[in-house]
Design a protein around this motif. Sequence first.
Motif, short mmCIF file in Angstrom:
data_model
loop_
_atom_site.label_atom_id
_atom_site.label_comp_id
_atom_site.label_asym_id
_atom_site.label_seq_id
_atom_site.Cartn_x
_atom_site.Cartn_y
_atom_site.Cartn_z
N ASN A 94 0.79 -1.09 0.04
CA ASN A 94 0.14 0.08 0.03
C ASN A 94 0.88 1.26 -0.01
OD1 ASN A 94 -2.36 -1.33 -0.18
ND2 ASN A 94 -2.49 -1.44 2.20
N GLY A 95 2.14 1.18 -0.07
CA GLY A 95 2.85 2.33 -0.32
C GLY A 95 3.59 2.84 0.86
N TYR A 96 3.38 2.14 2.18
CA TYR A 96 4.11 2.78 3.50
C TYR A 96 5.79 2.26 3.34
CZ TYR A 96 -0.64 3.52 5.05
OH TYR A 96 -2.02 4.06 5.46
N ASN A 97 6.36 3.39 3.63
CA ASN A 97 7.98 3.33 3.56
C ASN A 97 8.48 3.69 4.83
OD1 ASN A 97 10.35 3.22 2.49
ND2 ASN A 97 10.18 5.13 1.68
N ILE A 98 9.10 2.98 5.38
CA ILE A 98 9.90 3.36 6.75
C ILE A 98 11.11 4.22 6.15
CG2 ILE A 98 11.26 2.83 8.77
CD1 ILE A 98 8.49 1.78 9.25
N LYS A 99 11.01 5.60 6.74
CA LYS A 99 11.98 6.53 6.38
C LYS A 99 13.20 6.59 7.44
CE LYS A 99 12.13 8.73 2.99
NZ LYS A 99 12.92 8.62 1.88
N LYS A 100 12.72 6.91 8.54
CA LYS A 100 13.55 6.84 9.93
C LYS A 100 13.21 6.36 11.07
CE LYS A 100 14.74 11.81 8.87
NZ LYS A 100 14.82 13.35 9.57
N VAL A 101 14.22 5.80 11.77
CA VAL A 101 13.73 4.95 12.92
C VAL A 101 14.67 5.52 14.24
CG1 VAL A 101 14.12 2.56 13.82
CG2 VAL A 101 13.47 2.94 11.43
N TYR A 102 13.80 5.62 15.24
CA TYR A 102 14.60 5.82 16.52
C TYR A 102 14.60 4.44 17.33
CZ TYR A 102 15.25 7.36 21.54
OH TYR A 102 15.35 7.32 22.62
N LEU A 103 15.74 4.11 17.88
CA LEU A 103 15.67 2.86 18.92
C LEU A 103 15.94 3.29 20.20
CD1 LEU A 103 18.18 0.89 16.40
CD2 LEU A 103 15.59 0.86 16.56
#
Length: 97
Positions: free
Chosen positions: A28-37
């Motif tokens: 559906n076009g969702y794209n993880i651009k940034k991740v905070y861990l």
Amino acid sequence: MDKYKNVGLIECRDHGPVLQMSETSKLNGYNIKKVYLNNNISEKEVKDQYPQAEIVNDTRSIINDALIDLVIVSSPHDADMDIVGEVLEAGKYVRVI
């Protein structure tokens, strides 16, 4: 025309696997651009799963990014719930998982 939804992932858990997006979300076009861990989660694990994602050192990098449409807050503790309010105040969609 399909609109791709840029997603920021704020991972609050102290340990365990990073959140995995379903195949339907990717289609559906969702794209993880940034991740905070938070703490002990491996950056390598994130890069293996989301090679295109930038790993950031603070939640503000996600919340203040004008290109991010949706912020997923994964496994928050009570103390992390302020993040949800900050995301909403920034005018973004938020999902708590």
